[in-house]
Write an enzyme that holds these catalytic residues in place. Structure first.
Site, mmCIF file in Angstrom:
data_model
loop_
_atom_site.group_PDB
_atom_site.id
_atom_site.type_symbol
_atom_site.label_atom_id
_atom_site.label_comp_id
_atom_site.label_asym_id
_atom_site.label_seq_id
_atom_site.Cartn_x
_atom_site.Cartn_y
_atom_site.Cartn_z
ATOM 1 C CB SER A 160 -0.932 0.008 1.214
ATOM 2 O OG SER A 160 -0.214 -0.187 2.419
ATOM 3 C CG ASP A 410 -2.551 4.754 8.295
ATOM 4 O OD1 ASP A 410 -1.401 4.312 8.506
ATOM 5 O OD2 ASP A 410 -3.037 4.842 7.149
ATOM 6 C CG HIS A 413 -0.820 3.851 4.579
ATOM 7 N ND1 HIS A 413 -1.500 3.020 5.464
ATOM 8 C CD2 HIS A 413 -0.400 3.050 3.569
ATOM 9 C CE1 HIS A 413 -1.496 1.785 5.007
ATOM 10 N NE2 HIS A 413 -0.831 1.767 3.855
#
Length: 442
Positions: A160, A410, A413
């Site tokens: 990702s 998160d 990311h």
């Protein structure tokens, strides 16, 4: 006999000994200053970018198509500047210009990375710029990038973070030209392709967190990943022949419980005590996976006499304070200074493996010619940006109804726009250097 004039003799002596030298001393500086200002008028002045408490000289690329004005030459040959630049070491400095884009000007940002739109109250993280120790990293030039990749197919392959970087790049390029989404498939659109009609350039995203064949762990299935270390993932590898440049991103999935196969045999496992396999760490499998991937690209392209450019992005560390699956957070709002945070441990070892395998691939590729392998080394610059993640703002307004007992964060990311845009600034400098040094063909 003629008589002498003592006045004339005295005047001549005075003129020779005092007035003439004085006149020469006076005229010489004036002449030198005149020459200096004449030469100065022939030399263009470089533009400056004003940063917070610092000034950096910017030398605009001759490939820029955003302005009709003539390019400003660098005081050194551009190849010499690039060759001497280590973009991986430096510090983050204030830059009040801010990013090239925002969530209203870019339509490819994942919802969980729209940090400002999701309610993040601070925006200071947008106003920092990476300054390498020995050189200058220019601001991203979207027209230059598009010109350099005209008629080419660029593939981002991996986890990702590959998607995160590609979405950042598409946002930056969209400030100059709008891409068309021409293909999407798979859960969460993990396989996508965009096309820039203006330059006949394509960008593809291939989801392949292991790079090799494998089965991802899931809530409905086993709690561990299964990886076949010697078998390249055909979901992306079968399209290698169509690719001109591949950007590889992987690493974080190797920290999870896994079972590793070589051939038909189990090599070992990581954090799977109930399976009665030999417990091994993930460093060996990670190295094997990258070697399988790079060798597979060389063999497929080399057998057909075609070259390719391959970039391996190094691991970008996460910034969880606590365990990621036990309420870990990332609450810092400013970068670390380089003296505050040193690279070490697991992140340093993964980075070392990635660099070593790219160097080994360069040697193997020399048998064929037409290949270029490089490392996009982002580990150190990413380590210093704990403030650049979505954190709790991966979801919209997580504190709108007060502070819940547990909030998902998160810290892997990156917000868009955000620090990840710097990766693509370095990416551009790499392909500019390649343009000046065409690949060697056999």
């Amino acid at each position: 006999m003629g008589s002498t004039n003592p006045f004339n003799d005295k005047f001549l002596s005075l003129f020779t000994m005092r007035i003439l030298p004085f006149t020469l001393y006076t005229l010489l500086p004036i002449a030198l200053l005149s020459i200096y200002f004449y030469l100065l008028s022939l030399t263009p002045f470089p533009s400056t970018e004003l940063l917070h408490s610092s000034t950096i000289i910017t030398y605009h690329s001759s490939l820029s198509f955003s302005s009709p004005s003539p390019p400003i030459p660098s005081p050194l040959p551009s190849s010499a500047v690039k060759d001497s630049c280590d973009y991986s070491n430096g510090d983050w400095i204030r830059d009040m210009r801010g990013p090239l884009y925002n969530v209203t000007t870019c339509g490819t940002i994942k919802e969980s990375e729209k940090c400002i739109s999701n309610g993040r109250p601070d925006s200071d993280y947008l106003y920092w710029r990476w300054k390498p120790n020995q050189c200058h990293l220019p601001r991203f030039e979207p027209n230059t990038f598009l010109q350099l990749i005209s008629n080419k197919h660029i593939a981002f392959v991996g986890d990702s973070l590959a998607r995160n970087q590609l979405e950042s790049l598409l946002c930056m390029l969209a400030t100059a030209s709008t891409p068309d989404l021409v293909y999407r498939n798979g859960p969460d659109n993990k396989f996508r392709r965009w096309h820039f009609p203006s330059h006949n350039a394509s960008f593809s995203l291939y989801w392949s967190p292991f790079l090799v064949q494998g089965v991802e762990r899931s809530n409905e299935g086993p709690y561990y990943n299964t990886m076949y270390l010697d078998l390249i993932n055909e979901r992306w590898a079968r399209d290698v022949e169509q690719m001109d440049l591949v950007v590889v991103s992987f690493g974080h999935w190797f920290l999870l419980p896994s079972v590793y196969y070589e051939g038909a045999s189990v090599l070992g496992s990581l954090n799977c005590p109930d399976l009665n396999h030999t417990e091994i760490d993930f460093y060996g499998p990670l190295r094997n996976v990258l070697r399988t991937t790079l060798n597979g690209i060389i063999e497929r392209k080399g057998a057909r006499g075609n070259g390719i450019d391959v970039i391996v992005k190094t691991l970008s560390p996460d910034h969880f304070e606590g365990d990621w699956n036990k309420g870990g957070t990332c609450s810092k709002t400013e970068p670390y200074r380089k003296e505050e945070k040193q690279l070490g441990g697991m992140e340093a070892e993964i980075r070392r493996i990635e660099i070593e395998e790219v160097e080994a691939a360069k040697v193997k590729a020399n048998e064929f010619g037409g290949f270029r392998f490089e490392v996009l080394d982002v580990t150190k610059l990413a380590l210093l940006r704990p403030d650049g993640h979505p954190g709790p703002y991966m979801n919209p307004f997580p504190f709108a109804k007060g502070v819940p007992e547990r909030v998902q964060n998160d810290c892997v990311h990156w917000c868009l726009p955000g620090p990840i845009d710097t990766w693509n600034e370095i990416f551009l400098e790499m392909i500019k250097k390649w343009e000046e040094q065409p690949r060697r063909e056999e």
